[in-house]
Design a protein around this motif. Sequence first.
Motif, PDB file in Angstrom:
ATOM      1  N   VAL A   1       0.897  -1.173   0.110  1.00 48.58           N
ATOM      2  CA  VAL A   1       0.006   0.065  -0.044  1.00 48.58           C
ATOM      3  C   VAL A   1       0.891   1.427   0.052  1.00 48.58           C
TER       4      VAL A   1
ATOM      5  N   GLY B   1       3.902   1.625  -0.689  1.00 42.19           N
ATOM      6  CA  GLY B   1       4.852   1.687  -2.019  1.00 42.19           C
ATOM      7  C   GLY B   1       4.106   2.237  -3.291  1.00 42.19           C
ATOM      8  N   HIS B   2       2.652   1.794  -3.418  1.00 43.90           N
ATOM      9  CA  HIS B   2       1.760   2.623  -4.429  1.00 43.90           C
ATOM     10  C   HIS B   2       1.552   4.121  -4.249  1.00 43.90           C
ATOM     11  N   LEU B   3       1.354   4.229  -2.606  1.00 43.21           N
ATOM     12  CA  LEU B   3       1.167   5.929  -2.343  1.00 43.21           C
ATOM     13  C   LEU B   3       2.567   6.593  -2.728  1.00 43.21           C
ATOM     14  N   TYR B   4       3.621   6.019  -2.807  1.00 44.82           N
ATOM     15  CA  TYR B   4       4.850   6.625  -3.425  1.00 44.82           C
ATOM     16  C   TYR B   4       5.018   6.613  -4.802  1.00 44.82           C
ATOM     17  N   ARG B   5       4.206   5.679  -5.400  1.00 40.31           N
ATOM     18  CA  ARG B   5       4.161   5.475  -7.013  1.00 40.31           C
ATOM     19  C   ARG B   5       5.654   4.952  -7.299  1.00 40.31           C
TER      20      ARG B   5
END
Lengths: 270, 250
Positions: B106, B108-112
Motif C-alpha cells: 500500500v 509503495g503505491h502511495l509513493y508510486r
Amino acid sequence: MSKQDIHYSPRRIGAIVLRHLYLMRTSWPRVLEMVYWPTVQMILWGFITLFLKENSHYVAQAAGILLSAVLLWDVLFRSQLGIALVFMEEMWSRNLGHLFVSPLRPYEMVSALIVMSLIRTLIGIGGAALVAIPLFHYNIFDMGLPLIAFFFNLIAMGWAVGLLVSGIVLRYGLGAESVAWIAVFAIQPLCAIYYPVSTLPHWLQPVAWALPASHVFEGMRELLLQGTFNMHYLVNAMLLNILYLGGGIAAFLGYFRAARRRGLLLQIGE
Amino acid sequence: MSLDTSKDTVIEVSSLYKHFDQVTAINGLDFTARRGVTTALLGGNGAGKTTTIAMLLGLLLPSSGNIRILGEDMLKHRHRLLHRMNFSSPYVDLPQRLTVRQNLTVFGHLYRLPALKQRIAKLAEDLNLSQLLDRPYGKLSAGQKTRVSLAKSLINEPEVLLLDEPTASLDPDTADAIRTHLEQYQQRTGASILLASHNMTEVERMCSDVIMLRAGKVVDTGSPDALLARYGRTSMEEVFIDIARDRAPQ
C-alpha cells in the motif's frame, strides 16, 4: 511533469482502495455486515408487502413499491456509512499519521472513500436485491434505466452526508463516531421514502424538497404507480446533489485543515 | 542563534511558533540540520520534539514561522517534498490486520514506486523481515513491528528521514540492529536523519549534531563532543539533565 508534481494520482487512490480490499478479504464479518442488514430489511418489508397487498389498495397498485423504497433508502444509508466506516477504519488503526506523511492528498482520500463506498454499497444492496428475486418474485432491476438514475442520485447524497460525518469525527474524535450511525436518520422522515412529500405538514414540505432523496422517491413512486419517468424529479435531484456533494467535500477538506491546525492527525482518540 | 543556510543545510527552521489555544508549544524555534548527517532533537517530555517533527512533516500547521526542507518551502510545496521524505514512530501504527507485505505494498503505491515487489523483497532481506512478510502486522512483537515501521519509512529511499524514538521499548539487541541498519542506509544513500530520542547512548553513537529543546525553544546546540566539553560532563545523559534542569555550562 515530474512524479512529484502529479496532483491527482489514480495509483494513490488505488492504494487506499487496495488497503481496504485487503481488509475485507481478511475479515468475513465485515463483508457479512455489508449484506446482513439490507437483506434483513428487505425480508421484513417483503412480508409486510405480502400482507398489505391483500389489505391495501395503495400497495396492491404496485406490489414492489415498498421493497423498492426499502432497497433505495438503503443505497443512501449504506453509501454514507461506507464513506464514514472506511474513514474511521483509518482512525481506529491509528494510521492517518502514516498516510498523510506520504504524498497522498486529502482529495485523493475523498476519491478513495467514494470508490470504497460504491463497492460496499453494490455488495450490500446488490446482495439484498438478488435475494428478493427468488424470495418475493420482485426484481428491482425491472425498473431499467431509471434505476441507475435513482441509484446514483441516492449514492451521491450518501457520499455528501458521509464526508460531512467523517470530517466531524476527524475534528471531534472517535467519541463522535455514533454520528456516523445516526446522522442520516435525522432526515429520513423528510425524504418521502414511504409516503409522498404532500403527507408532510406544509411548513416542512420546502425542507423535504430541498433534499435530493425526496425527488428520487417521488420519481420512483410515479414510475411504479403510473409507469412514467418524470425527468423533472431527476434534474432537481441532480442539481441538489451537485450542491450537496460540493458541500460535503468542502466540509471534509475544511475539517481536515482544522485537524492539521490542531495536531489531530497524530493524536487520534476519544 | 545564526542560521546556516548553505547548500549543506537540509532543514532550516526559523521563527517557528505553535500555539494551541492558550498553550504555547513551540516558542520561536530556529535551527538547521546538515545534509548527510544524523541530527538529534532532544528535550524532556513536553519540550516540543514531536510537535516540531509533526510540523516538519506538514501534519501540523505552525501558527507562524518558516520551514525549508531540501531548499523548498515546506508549507507551500509539502506534497512535492513528501516524496523525498519519510517518517517512523512507534506511536503511529500500521493497520493491524494487513500483513507486512500488504502494508508495504500500500505504501509503495502511495509513493508510486516502480518495481515494488523487488523493493519490498530487498527491504525485507535488509531488515530481516522475509519470514514475516505474510504475517499480520498486529501479530508481530514490538521489535518486529518497529522493523516493519522502519521498512515503511525507507520504502521510498528518503533523502530526509524523521524518526521519533525509533528504538523506544526495544531490547538492546534489536535496538542495535536498527541503529546499524540506519547507519548503513545513511552511508549508502547520503540521507539526512533527524532523530528525536530519549536514549543518550543512541545519540552519542549516531548523531553528529544535537539540538536541545526546552519549553518549545532551542536552548543549546553542538556536536555531542562539544556539548560534553561545554558542560564538563562525561556522558550525554548528564548533559541532558543539566540542560533540562536549566543548569548553566560549567
